[in-house]
Design an enzyme around this catalytic site. Structure first.
Site, PDB file in Angstrom:
ATOM      1  N   ASP A   7      14.667 -16.179 -20.606  1.00  0.00           N
ATOM      2  CA  ASP A   7      13.520 -15.668 -19.860  1.00  0.00           C
ATOM      3  C   ASP A   7      13.833 -15.861 -18.375  1.00  0.00           C
ATOM      4  O   ASP A   7      14.960 -16.214 -18.009  1.00  0.00           O
ATOM      5  CB  ASP A   7      12.222 -16.358 -20.300  1.00  0.00           C
ATOM      6  CG  ASP A   7      12.134 -17.827 -19.898  1.00  0.00           C
ATOM      7  OD1 ASP A   7      13.120 -18.378 -19.338  1.00  0.00           O
ATOM      8  OD2 ASP A   7      11.084 -18.446 -20.149  1.00  0.00           O
ATOM      9  N   HIS A   8      12.850 -15.642 -17.527  1.00  0.00           N
ATOM     10  CA  HIS A   8      13.054 -15.772 -16.086  1.00  0.00           C
ATOM     11  C   HIS A   8      13.434 -17.196 -15.671  1.00  0.00           C
ATOM     12  O   HIS A   8      14.204 -17.392 -14.743  1.00  0.00           O
ATOM     13  CB  HIS A   8      11.804 -15.317 -15.327  1.00  0.00           C
ATOM     14  CG  HIS A   8      10.564 -16.029 -15.770  1.00  0.00           C
ATOM     15  ND1 HIS A   8       9.914 -15.723 -16.954  1.00  0.00           N
ATOM     16  CD2 HIS A   8       9.871 -17.050 -15.211  1.00  0.00           C
ATOM     17  CE1 HIS A   8       8.862 -16.516 -17.091  1.00  0.00           C
ATOM     18  NE2 HIS A   8       8.822 -17.329 -16.059  1.00  0.00           N
ATOM     19  N   CYS A  64      15.527 -21.082 -21.542  1.00  0.00           N
ATOM     20  CA  CYS A  64      14.253 -20.886 -20.850  1.00  0.00           C
ATOM     21  C   CYS A  64      14.092 -22.061 -19.893  1.00  0.00           C
ATOM     22  O   CYS A  64      15.046 -22.817 -19.688  1.00  0.00           O
ATOM     23  CB  CYS A  64      13.086 -20.743 -21.830  1.00  0.00           C
ATOM     24  SG  CYS A  64      12.681 -22.192 -22.825  1.00  0.00           S
ATOM     25  N   GLY A  65      12.943 -22.242 -19.314  1.00  0.00           N
ATOM     26  CA  GLY A  65      12.768 -23.305 -18.336  1.00  0.00           C
ATOM     27  C   GLY A  65      13.132 -24.675 -18.864  1.00  0.00           C
ATOM     28  O   GLY A  65      13.925 -25.395 -18.263  1.00  0.00           O
ATOM     29  N   THR A  66      12.570 -25.040 -20.011  1.00  0.00           N
ATOM     30  CA  THR A  66      12.857 -26.346 -20.608  1.00  0.00           C
ATOM     31  C   THR A  66      13.689 -26.250 -21.881  1.00  0.00           C
ATOM     32  O   THR A  66      14.259 -27.240 -22.312  1.00  0.00           O
ATOM     33  CB  THR A  66      11.556 -27.080 -20.982  1.00  0.00           C
ATOM     34  OG1 THR A  66      10.855 -26.312 -21.970  1.00  0.00           O
ATOM     35  CG2 THR A  66      10.671 -27.323 -19.768  1.00  0.00           C
ATOM     36  N   GLY A  67      13.706 -25.104 -22.501  1.00  0.00           N
ATOM     37  CA  GLY A  67      14.355 -24.940 -23.802  1.00  0.00           C
ATOM     38  C   GLY A  67      13.403 -25.130 -24.962  1.00  0.00           C
ATOM     39  O   GLY A  67      13.701 -24.739 -26.089  1.00  0.00           O
ATOM     40  N   ILE A  68      12.252 -25.694 -24.701  1.00  0.00           N
ATOM     41  CA  ILE A  68      11.303 -26.007 -25.772  1.00  0.00           C
ATOM     42  C   ILE A  68      10.724 -24.737 -26.392  1.00  0.00           C
ATOM     43  O   ILE A  68      10.732 -24.567 -27.611  1.00  0.00           O
ATOM     44  CB  ILE A  68      10.181 -26.936 -25.261  1.00  0.00           C
ATOM     45  CG1 ILE A  68      10.759 -28.281 -24.819  1.00  0.00           C
ATOM     46  CG2 ILE A  68       9.122 -27.147 -26.346  1.00  0.00           C
ATOM     47  CD1 ILE A  68       9.778 -29.145 -24.030  1.00  0.00           C
ATOM     48  N   GLY A  69      10.230 -23.844 -25.571  1.00  0.00           N
ATOM     49  CA  GLY A  69       9.618 -22.623 -26.092  1.00  0.00           C
ATOM     50  C   GLY A  69      10.587 -21.779 -26.886  1.00  0.00           C
ATOM     51  O   GLY A  69      10.264 -21.274 -27.974  1.00  0.00           O
ATOM     52  N   HIS A  97      26.227 -32.351 -37.151  1.00  0.00           N
ATOM     53  CA  HIS A  97      25.251 -32.839 -38.129  1.00  0.00           C
ATOM     54  C   HIS A  97      24.251 -31.783 -38.574  1.00  0.00           C
ATOM     55  O   HIS A  97      23.759 -31.852 -39.699  1.00  0.00           O
ATOM     56  CB  HIS A  97      24.497 -34.044 -37.569  1.00  0.00           C
ATOM     57  CG  HIS A  97      25.334 -35.269 -37.475  1.00  0.00           C
ATOM     58  ND1 HIS A  97      24.787 -36.519 -37.281  1.00  0.00           N
ATOM     59  CD2 HIS A  97      26.673 -35.465 -37.544  1.00  0.00           C
ATOM     60  CE1 HIS A  97      25.754 -37.424 -37.237  1.00  0.00           C
ATOM     61  NE2 HIS A  97      26.914 -36.797 -37.383  1.00  0.00           N
ATOM     62  N   ASN A  98      23.903 -30.847 -37.695  1.00  0.00           N
ATOM     63  CA  ASN A  98      22.850 -29.882 -38.006  1.00  0.00           C
ATOM     64  C   ASN A  98      23.351 -28.458 -38.183  1.00  0.00           C
ATOM     65  O   ASN A  98      22.570 -27.578 -38.512  1.00  0.00           O
ATOM     66  CB  ASN A  98      21.769 -29.911 -36.922  1.00  0.00           C
ATOM     67  CG  ASN A  98      21.215 -31.301 -36.728  1.00  0.00           C
ATOM     68  OD1 ASN A  98      21.477 -31.929 -35.710  1.00  0.00           O
ATOM     69  ND2 ASN A  98      20.504 -31.810 -37.703  1.00  0.00           N
ATOM     70  N   ARG A 108      15.722 -25.275 -16.135  1.00  0.00           N
ATOM     71  CA  ARG A 108      15.137 -26.113 -15.087  1.00  0.00           C
ATOM     72  C   ARG A 108      15.391 -27.586 -15.357  1.00  0.00           C
ATOM     73  O   ARG A 108      14.875 -28.446 -14.645  1.00  0.00           O
ATOM     74  CB  ARG A 108      13.635 -25.839 -14.986  1.00  0.00           C
ATOM     75  CG  ARG A 108      13.336 -24.416 -14.553  1.00  0.00           C
ATOM     76  CD  ARG A 108      11.855 -24.132 -14.495  1.00  0.00           C
ATOM     77  NE  ARG A 108      11.628 -22.755 -14.066  1.00  0.00           N
ATOM     78  CZ  ARG A 108      10.646 -22.001 -14.514  1.00  0.00           C
ATOM     79  NH1 ARG A 108       9.779 -22.483 -15.405  1.00  0.00           N
ATOM     80  NH2 ARG A 108      10.507 -20.767 -14.086  1.00  0.00           N
ATOM     81  N   HIS A 132      25.076 -34.380 -44.526  1.00  0.00           N
ATOM     82  CA  HIS A 132      24.355 -33.479 -43.629  1.00  0.00           C
ATOM     83  C   HIS A 132      24.020 -32.156 -44.327  1.00  0.00           C
ATOM     84  O   HIS A 132      22.972 -31.573 -44.073  1.00  0.00           O
ATOM     85  CB  HIS A 132      25.171 -33.232 -42.360  1.00  0.00           C
ATOM     86  CG  HIS A 132      25.563 -34.500 -41.680  1.00  0.00           C
ATOM     87  ND1 HIS A 132      24.641 -35.374 -41.137  1.00  0.00           N
ATOM     88  CD2 HIS A 132      26.777 -35.064 -41.490  1.00  0.00           C
ATOM     89  CE1 HIS A 132      25.273 -36.415 -40.626  1.00  0.00           C
ATOM     90  NE2 HIS A 132      26.574 -36.254 -40.828  1.00  0.00           N
ATOM     91  N   ARG A 135      20.833 -32.393 -46.250  1.00  0.00           N
ATOM     92  CA  ARG A 135      19.652 -32.316 -45.385  1.00  0.00           C
ATOM     93  C   ARG A 135      19.351 -30.870 -44.991  1.00  0.00           C
ATOM     94  O   ARG A 135      18.183 -30.471 -44.941  1.00  0.00           O
ATOM     95  CB  ARG A 135      19.855 -33.199 -44.159  1.00  0.00           C
ATOM     96  CG  ARG A 135      19.925 -34.667 -44.550  1.00  0.00           C
ATOM     97  CD  ARG A 135      20.424 -35.550 -43.465  1.00  0.00           C
ATOM     98  NE  ARG A 135      20.523 -36.924 -43.976  1.00  0.00           N
ATOM     99  CZ  ARG A 135      21.320 -37.833 -43.473  1.00  0.00           C
ATOM    100  NH1 ARG A 135      22.108 -37.549 -42.439  1.00  0.00           N
ATOM    101  NH2 ARG A 135      21.353 -39.048 -43.982  1.00  0.00           N
TER     102      ARG A 135
END
Length: 148
Positions: A7-8, A64-69, A97-98, A108, A132, A135
């Site tokens: 994103d921006h 994205c800004g934080t990566g969370i979204g 592992h994942n 950001r 792994h 899981r």
């Protein structure tokens, strides 16, 4: 081929990562965004996730800004294991592992060098399997239960 999107808030870092991947002779498909205008991250997270899930891309990177979204959006697609990484240890573990098929970064949160280092260890790491895999099988069962 790696598909990359942002994103921006992740545009500048995405552009730096695209150059980094090109320097490593890795084919990249950039699905946008292409300018600093405000856009909705779920649109880009979904497109990258769908390309990876369908097999039209081997792996994906989202910024994205934080990566969370982006992490939240991409992980809604069955078969996607999008991992947010904020340092090289997390980048390596995301693969080892994942078996993360999408790496998510915060534009950001990280500077260009940190992000390139994280991408590098993720690309070079190998999934360890073993305990792994069990899981990941459990995660796949959760997807089957809720993604009907």
């Amino acid at each position: 081929m790696i598909v990359i999107g942002s994103d921006h808030g992740g545009l500048d870092l995405k552009q730096a990562l695209t150059r980094y991947l090109a320097d490593r002779a890795i084919k990249v498909s950039d699905i946008g965004t292409d300018n600093g205008d405000s856009v909705d991250y779920p649109r880009f997270g979904l497109k990258v996730a769908e390309m990876v899930a369908s097999g039209s891309a081997d792996r994906g990177i989202l910024v994205c800004g934080t990566g969370i979204g982006m992490s939240i959006a991409a992980n809604k697609v069955p078969g996607i294991r999008a991992a947010l990484a904020t340092d090289v240890f997390m980048g390596r573990m995301a693969k080892e592992h994942n078996n993360a098929n999408i790496l998510v970064l915060g534009g950001r949160v990280l500077d260009e060098q940190e992000a390139c280092d994280i991408v590098g260890v993720w690309l070079d790491a190998t999934f360890e399997g073993g305990r792994h895999q069990g899981r990941l099988d459990q995660i796949a069962e959760i997807e089957k239960k809720y993604c009907k």
